[in-house]
Write a protein that holds these residues in place. Structure first.
Motif, PDB file in Angstrom:
ATOM      1  N   UNK A   5     -13.707  22.340  49.461  1.00  0.00           N
ATOM      2  CA  UNK A   5     -14.436  21.318  48.710  1.00  0.00           C
ATOM      3  C   UNK A   5     -15.778  20.977  49.352  1.00  0.00           C
ATOM      4  N   UNK A   6     -15.826  20.872  50.617  1.00  0.00           N
ATOM      5  CA  UNK A   6     -17.067  20.540  51.321  1.00  0.00           C
ATOM      6  C   UNK A   6     -18.137  21.596  51.084  1.00  0.00           C
ATOM      7  N   UNK A   7     -17.760  22.865  51.154  1.00  0.00           N
ATOM      8  CA  UNK A   7     -18.708  23.957  50.922  1.00  0.00           C
ATOM      9  C   UNK A   7     -19.187  23.936  49.467  1.00  0.00           C
ATOM     10  N   UNK A   8     -18.292  23.671  48.540  1.00  0.00           N
ATOM     11  CA  UNK A   8     -18.644  23.612  47.122  1.00  0.00           C
ATOM     12  C   UNK A   8     -19.630  22.483  46.832  1.00  0.00           C
TER      13      UNK A   8
END
Length: 148
Positions: A5-8
């Motif tokens: 989620x953080x990368x997205x």
């Protein structure tokens, strides 16, 4: 590399910022979206503004000011009948807010108390009309936004 989620979210922010920057740069560089001023010498015109205010006050003090009407063959500008047409001088400036290519200025030359702007010079839509005229050394100014 693991996609979470953080990368997205970071990739979404980068994509959104890139999208916005593309449009900002495109609007400033592309000549199709020119940002024209109303007048080239804006600050010089601003210094003459008090003179225009005085001329407008002179025009408002008249018993009957300039009027206009849409005639079948053009725009008819009517000057007060109390003045002699030989002593009326000045110019009429028509400004098209949507496209400066259609702006034009014409001198006042009257045979009677009416000045006709031919229909072929005017497109349908909004115009700003400015009549800067003099009578026996006294200056007057008439401004109006019209829809032709």
């Amino acid at each position: 590399m693991k996609f979470n989620w953080g990368t997205g979210i970071v990739l979404a922010f980068i994509g959104f910022i890139s999208f916005i920057l593309y449009f900002v740069i495109n609007m400033n560089v592309n000549s199709k979206y020119d940002h024209d001023l109303v007048t080239e010498d804006y600050y010089g015109e601003e210094l003459k503004f008090q003179n225009d205010i005085d001329k407008e006050q002179n025009a408002k003090a008249l018993d009957k000011n300039i009027s206009w009407e849409k005639a079948e063959n053009g725009l008819l500008i009517k000057f007060p009948k109390t003045f002699k047409v030989q002593n009326i001088t000045g110019k009429v400036f028509l400004y098209r807010p949507s496209n400066k290519q259609f702006d034009f200025e014409t001198p006042i030359s009257l045979s009677n108390h009416n000045l006709l702007i031919p229909d072929n010079r005017l497109l349908d839509g909004r115009w700003n009309i400015k009549v800067d005229w003099q009578y026996k050394g006294k200056s007057f100014l008439y401004k109006k936004e019209i829809v032709y």
